[in-house]
Write an enzyme that holds these catalytic residues in place. Structure first.
Site, mmCIF file in Angstrom:
data_model
loop_
_atom_site.group_PDB
_atom_site.id
_atom_site.type_symbol
_atom_site.label_atom_id
_atom_site.label_comp_id
_atom_site.label_asym_id
_atom_site.label_seq_id
_atom_site.Cartn_x
_atom_site.Cartn_y
_atom_site.Cartn_z
ATOM 1 N NE ARG A 28 7.082 7.718 -0.863
ATOM 2 C CZ ARG A 28 6.966 7.414 0.981
ATOM 3 N NH1 ARG A 28 8.207 6.446 1.127
ATOM 4 N NH2 ARG A 28 5.946 7.623 1.323
ATOM 5 C CD GLU B 119 -10.507 4.294 4.171
ATOM 6 O OE1 GLU B 119 -10.743 3.941 2.752
ATOM 7 O OE2 GLU B 119 -9.577 4.391 4.991
#
Length: 479
Positions: free
Chosen positions: A291, A199
């Site tokens: 998480r 990217e």
């Protein structure tokens, strides 16, 4: 839920156990051979040895941990962060055995665990993304053509990765091939998967992440942002909440985008949506961490919530007790990760014995700690000893308190990131808020830190000498 097994070690294991105990829930620790006398083992109600010191022979043995949980009639497993916390198979195996996994469902972990799958999932919500490819690449020629089309500088990232592994910034075409090879080999070593994607590299960007919490009743909250731009080797060292550059309007837009990311994968529990933010007030979706984050304490301090308690309640099937409009930012918090690393030697791990280990104390100072004086630093795990967090009514107050807390943190026997932290918290670029993810590259080198430390040592010696002479005068006074 009467008993929770914490499938982790160190400060995060203790952090989870403290909340569980506050809620009247019994705790079970697991430990490797080298951790048999570790503080998290002593803190738990019960503790079970699960294997030898290397993590692949202990803390990564999901099936063995589940066997222990079943044998001790455990109701739920909290994975902390790292190790098995983002392992979809482990989450699924726990659920199959009738044990609640305190985290998202396996499907959400799987989708967000692959950076490309995550991008696919959020694409339909029109969330801005950095220009780049939408598929994994292992062929170097194809990758080179793609990079040339996007335009340098570009970023090569491991598709299955995290923690800065398998990540390379390539400034010019001539460096591409060697950096691509290094990224692939690092990705294979870390994740067993060499596929990468490419990217555009957003140069003067900041790393800003949004904390979310979702229940099983369709409610999703965003608990504001954390600024995580001070990094070494693409890994965070210093975090703060809130960011000093976001306007209320941008904060709301990013928070709402993070909620949509959570909804895109039917998320449950605590998660973090990470964004790049540029100097033109644009933000781009990076990834989602499925998480609890290392840096969650700064969010807890500014929002007044216990994120671990919220995780446990959501896992029990409860609806979130607060609504978005109930949340507001109060004060400012900063955090330094205290790693056993040598900031004078490229932040390499510093293994050794904690000859002296004394924590700072005082109002507004929080230390999430996993070590004690006299312990050895194991070579097998992440070298983080603790997290030092300070809170004040203003950013300036939190920073000043942090500098004081760093001075009060006494560690001898290993090198740590404490001097680096002080360097950052006293640096004009940080104090002014004019910094980005290139802070270390732009402003830091080991010689500068050495000079600062030498000056401080000289001042301390002069103060001590002055005090000595003052004391001598008092002693010589006649009765």
């Amino acid at each position: 839920m009467k008993k929770i097994l914490v499938a982790n070690r160190g400060e995060i294991a203790i952090r989870v156990m403290k909340t569980a105990k506050k809620m009247g829930i019994k705790t079970v620790a697991v430990y490797s051979t080298i951790d048999r006398n570790a503080p998290h083992v002593k803190f738990a109600d019960e503790a079970v040895w699960i294997g030898e010191s290397p993590s692949n022979q202990s803390y990564l043995l999901g099936s063995k941990i589940i066997e222990v949980a079943k044998a001790l009639n455990v109701d739920a497993i909290h994975p902390g962060y790292g190790f098995l916390s983002e392992n979809a198979d482990f989450a699924q195996e726990a659920e199959r055995n009738g044990i609640i996994f305190i985290g998202p469902k396996a499907k959400a972990i799987e989708i967000m665990g692959s950076k490309l799958a995550a991008k696919d999932a959020v694409m339909k919500y029109n969330i801005p993304m950095v220009p780049g490819v939408d598929h994994a690449i292992i062929d170097i020629d194809e990758a080179k053509r793609t990079a040339t089309t996007i335009g340098f500088p570009i970023l090569i990232k491991a598709s299955a990765g995290g923690g800065g592994k398998g990540m390379r910034v390539v400034e010019k075409e001539s460096d591409f091939e060697s950096q691509m090879n290094r990224a692939i080999s690092e990705a294979i070593a870390a994740f067993g998967d060499g596929s990468v994607f490419i990217e555009k590299y957003v140069a003067s960007s900041r790393h800003i992440e949004i904390q979310i919490m979702a229940d099983s009743h369709g409610n999703v909250l965003y608990l504001f942002e954390r600024e995580c731009s001070i990094q070494r080797r693409h890994q965070k060292v210093i975090e703060e909440a809130p960011s000093c550059v976001l306007s209320p309007e941008t904060r709301k837009k990013m928070g709402e985008a993070a909620v949509l990311v959570a909804k895109s994968c039917d998320y449950l529990g605590a998660g973090t949506v990470e964004f790049l933010y540029d100097e033109n007030d644009n933000f781009y979706f990076l990834e989602m961490n499925t998480r609890l984050q290392v840096e969650h304490p700064v969010t807890e301090l500014i929002s007044g919530v216990d994120l671990v308690e919220m995780q446990i309640r959501v896992a029990r099937g409860e609806a979130l007790a607060i609504k978005q409009e109930d949340l507001e930012i109060k004060g400012h918090a900063v955090e330094l990760r205290v790693y056993a690393e040598d900031p004078m030697n490229d932040f390499l791990p510093s293994v050794g014995h904690l000859d002296v280990y004394q924590l700072p104390v005082g109002e507004g100072i929080r230390v999430d700690n996993g070590f004690e004086q006299g312990m050895d630093i194991p070579i097998y795990y992440d070298p983080m000893l603790a997290k030092l967090i300070t809170y004040g009514e203003t950013r300036e107050e939190a920073i000043q308190l942090m500098v004081k807390a760093i001075d009060g943190y006494k560690i001898e026997g290993v090198q740590t990131t404490l001097p680096f932290g002080k360097f950052v918290f006293e640096h004009e670029a940080f104090l002014s808020g004019h910094f980005d993810t290139n802070f270390v590259k732009k402003f830091y080198n080991a010689d500068m830190l050495k000079n600062v430390m030498e000056q401080e040592a000289e001042i301390a010696a002069l103060v001590a000498m002055k005090q000595y002479f003052e004391d001598q005068k008092v002693l010589r006074l006649p009765n």
